[in-house]
Scaffold this motif. Sequence first.
Motif, short mmCIF file in Angstrom:
data_model
loop_
_atom_site.label_atom_id
_atom_site.label_comp_id
_atom_site.label_asym_id
_atom_site.label_seq_id
_atom_site.Cartn_x
_atom_site.Cartn_y
_atom_site.Cartn_z
N PHE A 1 -0.37 -6.20 18.06
CA PHE A 1 -0.01 -5.31 16.97
C PHE A 1 -0.80 -5.67 15.73
N GLU A 2 -1.06 -4.67 14.94
CA GLU A 2 -1.68 -4.88 13.64
C GLU A 2 -0.57 -4.79 12.60
N LEU A 3 -0.57 -5.72 11.67
CA LEU A 3 0.46 -5.74 10.63
C LEU A 3 0.38 -4.48 9.77
N LEU A 4 1.52 -3.86 9.59
CA LEU A 4 1.67 -2.80 8.61
C LEU A 4 2.47 -3.43 7.48
N PRO A 5 1.82 -3.73 6.35
CA PRO A 5 2.55 -4.40 5.27
C PRO A 5 3.81 -3.63 4.88
N LEU A 6 4.83 -4.36 4.52
CA LEU A 6 6.11 -3.75 4.18
C LEU A 6 5.96 -2.69 3.11
N SER B 1 3.67 -0.72 2.66
CA SER B 1 3.02 0.47 3.22
C SER B 1 3.84 1.12 4.32
N ASP B 2 4.96 0.52 4.68
CA ASP B 2 5.82 1.03 5.75
C ASP B 2 7.01 1.74 5.10
N ALA B 3 6.86 3.04 4.89
CA ALA B 3 7.85 3.79 4.12
C ALA B 3 9.26 3.68 4.71
N THR B 4 9.38 3.75 6.04
CA THR B 4 10.70 3.71 6.67
C THR B 4 11.37 2.37 6.47
N ARG B 5 10.68 1.29 6.82
CA ARG B 5 11.28 -0.04 6.71
C ARG B 5 11.52 -0.43 5.25
N LEU B 6 10.62 -0.04 4.37
CA LEU B 6 10.82 -0.35 2.95
C LEU B 6 12.04 0.40 2.40
N ALA B 7 12.22 1.66 2.79
CA ALA B 7 13.39 2.42 2.34
C ALA B 7 14.68 1.79 2.86
N GLU B 8 14.68 1.36 4.13
CA GLU B 8 15.86 0.71 4.69
C GLU B 8 16.17 -0.60 3.96
N LEU B 9 15.13 -1.34 3.61
CA LEU B 9 15.35 -2.60 2.89
C LEU B 9 15.87 -2.34 1.49
N THR B 10 15.26 -1.42 0.78
CA THR B 10 15.64 -1.22 -0.62
C THR B 10 17.02 -0.61 -0.79
#
Length: 152
Positions: A33-38, A40-49
């Motif tokens: 896998f290639e890292l998708l920085p947090l 830049s990852d709209a879905t995971r960043l929204a879940e985190l925030t």
Amino acid sequence: MSIRPFIKDDYSKILEIYAKSKLDELRFEKQEFELLPLESDATRLAELTESDIYVYEEAETVAYGAVYGNEIRALFVSPDARGKGIGKNLLEYLLSIVKEPISLYVAKTNLVAKSLYKNYGFKVVEEFKTDYNQAPVIANKMVAINRYESVD
């Protein structure tokens, strides 16, 4: 050692811990896998925030976890801080503030994390296909109910 709620100044350190740790949970997958920085990852960043975030500090922030409702959404420990019980301590803290049934999601091949979770009463209840950075991953949903009873 202290665990405290996230503050705005923690953001860059959380991004750094995520960048150093994210691919570790996928290291046993068949493909790379290639890292998708947090950030830049709209879905995971929204879940985190939208979650309640807690940071684990020693001399600096070395881990963080996030909860939303009764779901543990994140638990990341910086690679250079592993092997010291930090993940276990942070998990115990998160479990102390979340009501049962508690759920979390983990890559099916992440046996190290799944073993830790099983020690705290989590059981796999679902398997499904998801993706990370547009590459397929098989994931497990794990749930803990009555985690103070003996674990099989």
